[in-house]
Scaffold this active site. Structure first.
Site, short mmCIF file in Angstrom:
data_model
loop_
_atom_site.label_atom_id
_atom_site.label_comp_id
_atom_site.label_asym_id
_atom_site.label_seq_id
_atom_site.Cartn_x
_atom_site.Cartn_y
_atom_site.Cartn_z
N LYS A 112 74.86 45.53 -42.56
CA LYS A 112 73.68 46.28 -43.00
C LYS A 112 73.98 47.27 -44.13
O LYS A 112 73.07 47.66 -44.85
CB LYS A 112 73.06 47.04 -41.83
CG LYS A 112 72.30 46.15 -40.86
CD LYS A 112 71.38 46.98 -39.99
CE LYS A 112 70.56 46.13 -39.06
NZ LYS A 112 69.75 46.92 -38.14
N LYS A 195 71.00 34.09 -37.77
CA LYS A 195 70.23 34.55 -36.62
C LYS A 195 68.75 34.74 -36.98
O LYS A 195 68.45 35.18 -38.08
CB LYS A 195 70.84 35.90 -36.22
CG LYS A 195 70.48 36.42 -34.88
CD LYS A 195 71.18 37.76 -34.65
CE LYS A 195 70.59 38.85 -35.52
NZ LYS A 195 70.97 40.21 -35.19
N LYS A 198 64.13 40.04 -37.55
CA LYS A 198 62.91 40.71 -38.01
C LYS A 198 62.97 40.96 -39.51
O LYS A 198 61.95 41.07 -40.17
CB LYS A 198 62.80 42.09 -37.35
CG LYS A 198 62.63 42.08 -35.87
CD LYS A 198 62.64 43.53 -35.36
CE LYS A 198 62.92 43.60 -33.89
NZ LYS A 198 63.87 44.66 -33.52
#
Ligand code: TYM
Length: 332
Positions: A112, A195, A198
């Protein structure tokens, strides 16, 4: 004593991965009669930029989704993380027992924070410590999550151990991850090696809990498949097919092998049709209840208020005990 804690971040739409990897198992655990605490983790959500209006909407949407999926506020605690100050306070104490080397190993931070680590935020770096505080702050023993959270749970066990050793106590139980079923790692519908998430730019990569039947059908129809004939379960060489088989198995409460046995001789398009019918059958009652709940959020507000009161009662009591262990005084 067994106590369950888990949580979900209110960032964007909840999707099939959240449902199969986590929320569906939370409902089952609640039905077993175990004490369950489920949080809407808004302090975690602000570790990456998010607009206040979007955050607010997501908090209500997650609460609506939890209720619509079957978490019963009379049986389990549903609350917003920031309503219980002990999370932040304990995170500080635990951060004083967490070596940087442990945080440097966290793959989520590496992913991230991107290329420019210098610009990465302290909150994102400390995220796993807050997560440890979430669970340890209730002395929870079990944490039902999808596979992607395993490393964070291992870290919280290490932090609990470090705290216990530092004060020669056995105050914190070492929480166990509960990674249950065949939907523990649902992959993107556009790329079977990534994966379902969102934050994926493509809405076609995921089935949102807010999607209607038409959208679900379209997304499964457009889901990436391969050119090999028939259906076989070979995660290494056919990741997209394996993902769809896993999703089917999870929804039907069966095994990938049983799915292949039934659909092995059929083509992809037939299988996708059956898969989308199964998903629609299970998800549409959830979606419509979510819509109802979102029309008037006063019920959700009441649930969150009651949940916060119950969670606070537990967490405040433990925080006081922890402060005493550390050597803080409580002037009477
Ligand atoms: P979050 O919000 O990313 O995801 C919520 C839950 O959904 C699971 N999950 C998946 N399972 C299967 N396949 C997928 N593609 C998939 N994507 C997500 C996650 O494993 C998770 O169980 N850090 C946590 C939130 C959190 C938390 C906690 C969890 C904060 N504090 C304390 C447990 C205990 C997170 O970001 O989950």
């Amino acid at each position: 004593m067994k106590r369950i804690f888990s949580g979900v971040q209110p960032t964007g739409n909840l999707h099939l991965g959240n449902y199969l990897g986590a929320i569906r198992n939370w409902v089952k655990l609640q039905q077993e009669g175990t004490e369950c605490i489920y949080g809407i983790m808004n302090l975690h959500a602000i570790t990456v930029p998010i607009a206040p209006e979007a955050l607010k909407k997501a908090i209500y949407e997650v609460a609506a989704a939890l209720i619509a999926c079957g978490i019963d506020p009379k049986k389990s605690i549903i609350f917003q993380q920031s309503s219980v100050a002990a999370h932040s306070e304990l995170a500080w104490i635990l951060s004083c027992h967490t070596p940087l080397g442990w945080l440097n190993r966290m793959t989520q931070f590496k992913e991230k924070s991107g290329k420019h680590k210098e610009n990465a935020l302290l909150g994102l770096y400390g995220y796993p410590v807050l997560m440890a505080a979430d669970v340890l702050g209730y002395k929870a023993t079990h944490v039902p999550v999808g596979e992607d959270q395993k490393q964070h749970i291992e870290l919280m066990r290490d932090i609990a151990g470090a705290f216990n050793r530092a004060y020669s106590s056995d105050y914190f139980p070492l929480p166990e991850p509960l990674i249950l079923g065949t939907g523990t790692r649902v992959m993107s519908l556009r790329d079977g090696t990534k994966k379902m998430s969102k934050s994926d730019e493509s809405d076609y990569s995921r089935i949102n809990l807010t999607d209607d039947a038409e959208a679900i059908d379209l997304k499964f129809r457009k889901a990436k498949s391969d050119t090999m004939e028939g259906l076989s379960y070979e995660p290494e060489t056919r990741p997209e097919a394996a993902n769809l088989i896993n999703i089917f198995a999870a929804l039907a409460n069966t095994t990938p092998e049983a799915v292949v046995k039934e659909y092995g001789g059929r083509n992809f398009s037939d299988f996708k049709k059956a898969l989308s019918a199964l998903a629609i059958e299970q998800l549409s009652p959830i979606t419509s209840l979510m819509r109802e709940l979102m029309k008037d959020v006063s019920y959700i507000d009441a649930v969150l208020k009651e949940g916060a009161e119950k969670a606070n009662k537990l967490a405040a009591k433990y925080l006081k005990e922890i402060q005493e262990i550390v050597g803080f005084v409580t002037p009477e």
